[in-house]
Design a protein around this motif. Structure first.
Motif, PDB file in Angstrom:
ATOM      1  N   UNK B  91       0.844  -1.209   0.000  1.00 18.35           N
ATOM      2  CA  UNK B  91       0.000   0.000   0.000  1.00 18.35           C
ATOM      3  C   UNK B  91       0.879   1.260   0.000  1.00 18.35           C
ATOM      4  N   UNK B  92       1.950   1.246   0.806  1.00 24.71           N
ATOM      5  CA  UNK B  92       2.887   2.378   0.830  1.00 24.71           C
ATOM      6  C   UNK B  92       3.476   2.616  -0.554  1.00 24.71           C
ATOM      7  N   UNK B  93       3.945   1.524  -1.188  1.00 23.34           N
ATOM      8  CA  UNK B  93       4.572   1.652  -2.515  1.00 23.34           C
ATOM      9  C   UNK B  93       3.572   2.240  -3.510  1.00 23.34           C
ATOM     10  N   UNK B  94       2.324   1.799  -3.427  1.00 21.53           N
ATOM     11  CA  UNK B  94       1.302   2.292  -4.364  1.00 21.53           C
ATOM     12  C   UNK B  94       0.992   3.772  -4.126  1.00 21.53           C
ATOM     13  N   UNK B  95       0.985   4.191  -2.848  1.00 20.31           N
ATOM     14  CA  UNK B  95       0.750   5.616  -2.558  1.00 20.31           C
ATOM     15  C   UNK B  95       1.888   6.462  -3.122  1.00 20.31           C
ATOM     16  N   UNK B  96       3.107   5.968  -2.932  1.00 20.56           N
ATOM     17  CA  UNK B  96       4.263   6.728  -3.421  1.00 20.56           C
ATOM     18  C   UNK B  96       4.215   6.812  -4.954  1.00 20.56           C
ATOM     19  N   UNK B  97       3.852   5.700  -5.604  1.00 17.27           N
ATOM     20  CA  UNK B  97       3.766   5.700  -7.073  1.00 17.27           C
ATOM     21  C   UNK B  97       2.655   6.633  -7.552  1.00 17.27           C
ATOM     22  N   UNK B  98       1.539   6.675  -6.840  1.00 18.70           N
ATOM     23  CA  UNK B  98       0.423   7.545  -7.235  1.00 18.70           C
ATOM     24  C   UNK B  98       0.854   9.014  -7.202  1.00 18.70           C
ATOM     25  N   UNK B  99       1.643   9.383  -6.178  1.00 18.90           N
ATOM     26  CA  UNK B  99       2.113  10.774  -6.084  1.00 18.90           C
ATOM     27  C   UNK B  99       3.147  11.042  -7.183  1.00 18.90           C
ATOM     28  N   UNK B 100       4.108  10.110  -7.353  1.00 18.36           N
ATOM     29  CA  UNK B 100       5.150  10.263  -8.374  1.00 18.36           C
ATOM     30  C   UNK B 100       4.550  10.485  -9.759  1.00 18.36           C
ATOM     31  N   UNK B 101       3.501   9.735 -10.059  1.00 20.19           N
ATOM     32  CA  UNK B 101       2.909   9.785 -11.414  1.00 20.19           C
ATOM     33  C   UNK B 101       1.809  10.812 -11.531  1.00 20.19           C
ATOM     34  N   UNK B 102       1.645  11.594 -10.485  1.00 17.43           N
ATOM     35  CA  UNK B 102       0.649  12.669 -10.477  1.00 17.43           C
ATOM     36  C   UNK B 102      -0.720  12.172 -10.923  1.00 17.43           C
ATOM     37  N   UNK B 103      -1.089  11.013 -10.396  1.00 19.61           N
ATOM     38  CA  UNK B 103      -2.400  10.446 -10.688  1.00 19.61           C
ATOM     39  C   UNK B 103      -3.474  11.339 -10.067  1.00 19.61           C
TER      40      UNK B 103
END
Lengths: 298, 186
Positions: B91-103
């Protein structure tokens, strides 16, 4: 017994009563706490949910300071405890993580500092029998739901001082104080933690579930060892009751406050009175005629 | 982590495994995580469904989900997973990816809370609740919720008016800067 104490942000603010009661109780038992000088925030959930490197580097800054003191670390906040242990384990077991953390902090650290929660110190280092022997004012008749929450016992690879699904350390302490721990099934269920700010409705639902089960199990109060558990069950109790149905007011006390009372310390020394749901009538009813000589009484 | 299976060749699964350090592809959909999840009733996807979306490479669905922001990091799933998957770390990794990719996030409360909290730590070396809460409220526009709690907390001394600044605040600022540099490394 001497520890480098990591108070963490909450213990100076939203959970100052946990800080005061932890210090007072340890002092009364002869457990010496030396604050880690210039300690910094462990990063808590916002760090591990935002940056994998920061989530390790912030706790390690504190562990480096503790290493210089040559003492094992003790903390009281369950979240700080989990973050410090997690970072320590990563640095100890993963070479890449260690190298990255050393580049970020600019100092070497190999993950060798010992980190303990205050419950671990009280139950396993000091000893339940020794606690029992020091009880000056048994909390007879008080029925307590011991609420461990999430991070004291999970995940077991990280924290490992009690059983992750059926912990007993707080129950053992409560028994030693002369009070009665109740058996209840939600001792390790989550209170919603930091959703308190972002989704308070979830915390209301979970809090109500916990409070009503504690009452059904016959508890007069709930004992906690985490600032977020305390806040979510206490400060948000009236909202939970408003949204999800009536319940008797249930005081939520830190385990160190209950222990301090049993040791004969005063309400003032333990920050009892800082709760939103007052514990005074509950504790007044139980106060025996023979008040212990130590610590006085308000 | 050892024994990682590269399931279906999903790029998403591989990236999530790399970031989280846990074998997401080993999930065999027993739903034990979902059964024990305290936030399940509020989630759009249950934890086991989040795992499945990752397997299937359904990036926009999983990174745009409510579920990853509703996770309270209580670690019940991680503790109980029979495949030893660290679901909470996923879940942490997915949150970080969501922010990185400006979803585009379903709601920005989680992101703004984390940002306000860490901003406070960066400035003072410790969290200053009053400042953090003010920033969070301004950023989300959610100005009035919980205002009834403030007088009570002030009266109980639980909301200090001044930051309890760490003597190592300067060091913390450097750590934030260097951590950002590290995150940019390939």
């Amino acid at each position: 017994m001497k520890y480098a104490f990591f108070p963490g942000c909450s213990l100076d603010a939203t959970a100052w009563d946990f800080g005061r009661s932890t210090r007072a109780t340890c002092r009364a038992l002869g457990i010496e706490l030396v604050d880690i000088p210039d300690w910094v925030c462990c990063g808590s959930t916002p760090a591990h949910a935002s940056s994998a490197s920061l989530a390790v580097a912030l706790p390690v800054l504190n562990l480096q300071k503790a290493e210089a003191m040559g003492l094992p670390v003790m903390t009281a906040c369950a979240s700080c405890y989990a973050r410090l242990r997690t970072a320590n384990q990563k640095v100890r077991n993963e070479a890449e993580e260690r190298q990255r953390t050393e580049r970020i902090t600019g100092k070497p650290y190999n993950g060798q500092v010992e980190i303990h929660h205050v419950l671990d110190v009280l139950v396993n280092h000091f000893g339940v029998e020794q606690v029992r022997a020091r009880v000056a004012r048994p909390l007879e008749g008080l029925r307590v739901a011991c609420y461990y929450g999430c991070l004291l016992t999970r995940p077991p690879e990280i924290v490992a001082f009690d059983n992750p699904e059926h912990p007993t350390c707080m129950d053992d302490l409560v028994t030693a104080m002369g009070a009665e721990p109740v058996a209840w099934p939600f001792a390790t269920e989550c209170c919603g933690a930091s959703l308190s700010m972002t989704r308070s409705s979830v915390v209301g639902r979970l809090g109500h579930k916990l409070l009503s089960m504690a009452r059904r199990a016959g508890a007069d109060c709930i004992a906690v060892a985490c600032p977020l558990c305390q806040m979510n069950l206490d400060l948000r109790q009236s909202d939970a009751i408003k949204s999800h149905g009536d319940l008797p007011q249930t005081p939520v006390l830190y385990i160190t406050q209950l222990l301090g009372l049993a040791l004969g310390l005063s309400n003032k020394e333990l920050g009892i009175g800082a709760q939103s749901v007052s514990a005074s009538s509950l504790l007044a009813d139980r106060r025996p005629a023979t008040v212990a000589s130590t610590g006085g009484n308000p | 982590m050892a024994n990682t299976i590269q399931w279906n060749g999903s790029e998403l699964a591989m990236e999530v495994e790399h970031r989280s350090g846990t074998p997401v592809s080993a999930c065999f959909q027993c739903h034990k995580c979902s059964t024990g999840c305290p936030i399940g009733p509020e989630m759009d996807f249950l934890p086991s469904q989040v795992m499945r979306l990752v397997h299937l490479g359904m990036e926009s669905e999983v990174l745009g989900s409510q579920a990853i922001w509703l996770c309270a990091s209580c670690e019940a799933c991680t503790t109980r997973c029979p495949q030893s998957i660290d679901v909470a770390a996923t879940m942490d990794a997915l949150r970080i990816m969501a922010i990185d990719r400006q979803v585009t996030l379903p709601d920005a409360h989680g992101k703004q809370f984390n940002r306000s909290f860490l901003g406070s730590v960066r400035r003072h070396g410790r969290v200053f609740e009053m400042g953090m809460m003010t920033l969070y409220k301004l950023r989300t526009g959610d100005l009035f919720s919980d205002m009834d709690k403030v007088p009570q907390m002030l009266a109980k001394g639980k909301l200090p008016l001044l930051p309890n600044r760490s003597g190592s605040a300067g060091e913390v600022r450097e750590v934030f800067r260097r951590a950002e540099e590290e995150e940019k490394r390939p």
